[in-house]
Design an enzyme around this catalytic site. Sequence first.
Site, short mmCIF file in Angstrom:
data_model
loop_
_atom_site.label_atom_id
_atom_site.label_comp_id
_atom_site.label_asym_id
_atom_site.label_seq_id
_atom_site.Cartn_x
_atom_site.Cartn_y
_atom_site.Cartn_z
CB SER A 217 -1.09 0.16 1.31
OG SER A 217 -0.21 0.28 2.27
CE LYS A 218 0.14 6.80 -2.99
NZ LYS A 218 1.26 6.70 -3.87
NE ARG A 219 0.31 0.45 6.07
CZ ARG A 219 1.02 -0.79 5.90
NH1 ARG A 219 1.94 -0.70 6.75
NH2 ARG A 219 0.47 -1.55 5.50
#
Length: 443
Positions: A217-219
Amino acid sequence: MTTRVRFAPSPTGALHIGGGHTALFNWLWARRTGGKFILRIEDTDMERSTPEYEDTIMSGMKWLGLEWDEGPDAGGSHGPYRQSERLELYRENAEKLVSDGSAYREGDAVIFKVRPDVDLSFDDMVYGRIETASDALQDRDSGALKDIVLIKSDGMPTYNYAVVVDDHFMEITHVIRGEDHISNTPKQLLLYKAFGWKTPYFAHLPMILGKDKKKLSKRHGATSVYEFRDMGYMPDAVFNFLALLGWSAGEDREIFGREEAARLFELSKVTRKPSVFDPDKLNYINQEHLKRLDPMVRLAHIKPFWEEMGLPADKHDDAYLAEALTLMGGRGQTAKELAGFSDYYVSFGPVKERWNSDGISGELRAGMKEFYAALTDAPEWSSDALEAQARAWTEEKGVKMKDYAMTLRFALTGMKVSPGVFEVAALLGRDEVKNRLAFFGLG
Ligand code: GLU
């Protein structure tokens, strides 16, 4: 039977690594089997779908080199290729199920009746036999079987219904998609059965995890295909990297091109275990591809990054710039990094910014002028001649070649590390070397 596969993105965001991966495996299977790769836009979520996202997804696919044979722009015999343009087809077919008693109407909605004792198991080309307990279709609280909505009261088809109608009429032979869709497959199979349609093969692809083993994910940093382009990764390298997520071309084949991958790809060799997105591996693969590029092609990849840094690449001819990059050898993991490492060939500006005269003694400073004079006495301005000249002069003076070469390097490049300094000087040319040394009071 011609293989027909499809990539079916919803235009509700950019093309992400996961989507690019699914598109790529479909593309590989189409090319491997001499089949067709179809792009279908699943834009029934009218609120979140936009033409802009559709465009970015398509240009992301093109950037990766995943050209499709049929699609909204390419046309084809099985269109239209946007779900929003197929609403009539969904309505007509839902009617068929209503008239034969498999579905019922509830207001404007059409709902499929799930009968008890349905068989929900299926064979997956990657995961093998998948047995889904029928409670997958049961209401958690009441335990009653949940019927499947085909058309919502606003007239739009649900995903599970539209995908079946489309895959059938588009004559899709293999449904290749992320493993998060495994749980949807039994419902889709019930609909195939109710229609009496032949089912396609299913191949679900393993999940992609971050290094912390959590879903990507974006993380984890960049996730859209375009972010990788902007960071200086090359399409061939991203392609190569994505192909290795869940598949292997053979033990000693880590670096390969599209054609080679398309020749070797096997759906049955796709692994079930989640693959890990390893940025170090992407860097390594990118560097290997960067190294192997033809000098002029490499230049085309680097130039935009020089320009982005405000360096006037257009002031030089391509042969000079390509030669500069050749001198850089395998340095730089990304096009952006290589552009940064080689900025001094394009402009003197960055060298001035990095310059400081700490560590250059008065003695060395004075000696540099003589050293430079000796260089200009070289019979020709070539790397070998300059080096021979420098060697003769330092030996005669009883000084260390290293001190002079380091100072020359720093004045020409503003860097402590560079390719051979005489090669750099030879390529920069006599006038430019003179300018740079004079500017720092060394020549
Ligand atoms: N539009 C769906 C998605 O983006 C397609 C899933 C499928 O391939 O069936 O997840």
